[in-house]
Design a protein around this motif. Structure first.
Motif, PDB file in Angstrom:
ATOM      1  N   PHE A 136       0.838  -1.177   0.000  1.00 31.56           N
ATOM      2  CA  PHE A 136       0.000   0.000   0.000  1.00 31.56           C
ATOM      3  C   PHE A 136       0.874   1.227   0.000  1.00 31.56           C
ATOM      4  O   PHE A 136       2.039   1.177   0.347  1.00 31.56           O
ATOM      5  N   MET A 137       0.300   2.284  -0.406  1.00 24.98           N
ATOM      6  CA  MET A 137       1.025   3.541  -0.485  1.00 24.98           C
ATOM      7  C   MET A 137       0.586   4.451   0.648  1.00 24.98           C
ATOM      8  O   MET A 137      -0.581   4.486   1.010  1.00 24.98           O
ATOM      9  N   THR A 138       1.531   5.150   1.148  1.00 29.09           N
ATOM     10  CA  THR A 138       1.220   6.072   2.222  1.00 29.09           C
ATOM     11  C   THR A 138       1.914   7.390   1.955  1.00 29.09           C
ATOM     12  O   THR A 138       3.101   7.421   1.646  1.00 29.09           O
ATOM     13  N   LYS A 139       1.201   8.424   2.039  1.00 31.05           N
ATOM     14  CA  LYS A 139       1.818   9.729   1.908  1.00 31.05           C
ATOM     15  C   LYS A 139       2.464  10.041   3.238  1.00 31.05           C
ATOM     16  O   LYS A 139       1.788  10.258   4.240  1.00 31.05           O
ATOM     17  N   VAL A 192       5.271   6.740   0.379  1.00 35.23           N
ATOM     18  CA  VAL A 192       6.003   5.569   0.846  1.00 35.23           C
ATOM     19  C   VAL A 192       5.227   4.324   0.465  1.00 35.23           C
ATOM     20  O   VAL A 192       4.031   4.235   0.708  1.00 35.23           O
ATOM     21  N   ILE A 193       5.916   3.412  -0.140  1.00 30.81           N
ATOM     22  CA  ILE A 193       5.272   2.157  -0.533  1.00 30.81           C
ATOM     23  C   ILE A 193       5.741   1.063   0.399  1.00 30.81           C
ATOM     24  O   ILE A 193       6.917   0.759   0.470  1.00 30.81           O
ATOM     25  N   THR A 194       4.831   0.512   1.099  1.00 28.57           N
ATOM     26  CA  THR A 194       5.159  -0.554   2.050  1.00 28.57           C
ATOM     27  C   THR A 194       4.571  -1.851   1.544  1.00 28.57           C
ATOM     28  O   THR A 194       3.393  -1.922   1.212  1.00 28.57           O
ATOM     29  N   THR A 195       5.394  -2.836   1.470  1.00 26.29           N
ATOM     30  CA  THR A 195       4.933  -4.139   1.003  1.00 26.29           C
ATOM     31  C   THR A 195       5.103  -5.148   2.125  1.00 26.29           C
ATOM     32  O   THR A 195       6.203  -5.375   2.597  1.00 26.29           O
TER      33      THR A 195
END
Length: 297
Positions: A136-139, A192-195
């Motif tokens: 998911f992406m997080t600003k 920020v992309i967290t996998t």
DNA sequence: CGCGTTTGACCAGCGC
DNA sequence: GCGCTGGTCAAACGCG
């Protein structure tokens, strides 16, 4: 490695070019729209996480959706999920397995660790088993978003076509194989992309205050990380930010086998979010989130 | 001292 | 087969 244009979604989701692909191949809004099937029907992260229980029809959504969604369909990340007939047929295409991992992997790892050092003869004949993942992406200005679990950084790599490195984290809880990768979108560094990969087999650890990173505690950390937009508003506004991009199909894997994957910051979003929805959610949250976290509000 | 981070090296997988 | 890249390891180091 220059990727082809017709990159398979499998690659998109598994490989590092994922974020690059996401951000360069279609606008973020499109990505998020995928989560909502192109409609202004944003799904909260919890909804997405719990969707296998609450809204199985999303499987159908994913499979009927427009081109983007079609591309996102990938068996690679979705394994042994007989949630739907469709799903199992997809899974059959994959050589990866997940369900047996808990026992098998432990044994393998033991062996591996015994023989490590001598140029670690990693896995022998089998393909590396991969846990289900979702991203998911997080600003956020903070790379490593606090999610309630304890992570140990075990690697960092420069990412091709990106000036930002990718960090690799592993859950510090013994026998928990959950990993996560954190990277920034090179097109939008504020994202920020967290996998996440794998499933936590333990509850969220009770962390003494001191164990939390400086300046980051369970609520303020997210706030600092842009939690203002990490709140429930995500479900109400068309804001682009803090919208989680979820490999929906993979997300369905979490919570199976009795273990649940509940990134606490998803709950925190709600904590940080004032308004009626907060109160409404609290009832559910109390069942999931440790009390000490609730107190942090 | 325990725990987490940094970082260079190594390995596997994949495309050409 | 070769080269590139992602993923992982583990020693060294830093910090509280």
């Amino acid at each position: 490695m220059e990727r082809k244009e017709d990159l398979k979604m499998e690659d998109v989701l598994v490989n590092s070019s994922f974020s690059d692909y996401i951000s360069s191949s279609f606008p973020l809004q499109s990505v998020f729209d995928f989560c909502c099937e192109g409609e202004t029907m944003p799904l909260g992260f919890m909804e997405l996480l719990g969707v296998q229980d609450l809204n199985p029809s999303l499987f159908d959504m994913a499979q009927q959706a427009p081109p983007v969604t079609q591309k996102i369909e990938s068996p690679a990340e979705v394994l042994n999920q007989p949630a739907t007939p469709n799903f199992s047929s997809i899974s059959s295409a994959s050589s990866e397995t997940v369900n047996d991992e808990t026992v098998k992997v432990d044994d393998q790892e033991e062996d591996q660790q015994k023989t490590k050092k001598q140029l670690k003869p990693k896995k022998t004949n089998q393909k590396r088993e991969r846990e289900p993942r979702f991203a998911f992406m997080t600003k956020s200005e903070v790379d490593h978003l606090e999610d309630g679990y304890r992570w140990r950084k075990y690697g960092q790599k420069a990412v091709k076509n990106s000036s930002f490195p990718r960090s690799y984290y592993r859950c510090t809880t013994p026998s928990c194989n959950v990993k996560k990768r954190v990277e920034r979108s090179f097109t939008d560094p504020s994202i920020v992309i967290t996998t996440y990969e794998g499933k936590h087999i333990h509850p969220i650890p009770i962390m003494p205050r001191s164990s939390l990173p400086a300046g980051v505690h369970l609520s303020s950390g997210i706030s600092a990380a842009g939690a203002s937009s990490f709140g429930m508003e995500i479900q109400r506004t068309p804001s682009h930010y803090q919208q989680p991009f979820v490999n929906t199909l993979s997300a369905f894997n979490f919570g199976q086998n009795g273990s649940s994957f509940n990134p606490s910051f998803l709950h925190e979003r709600r904590f940080c979010s004032p308004g009626p929805s907060l109160l409404k959610d609290h009832g559910l949250l109390q069942d999931i989130v440790p009390r000490h976290m609730l107190k942090e509000e």
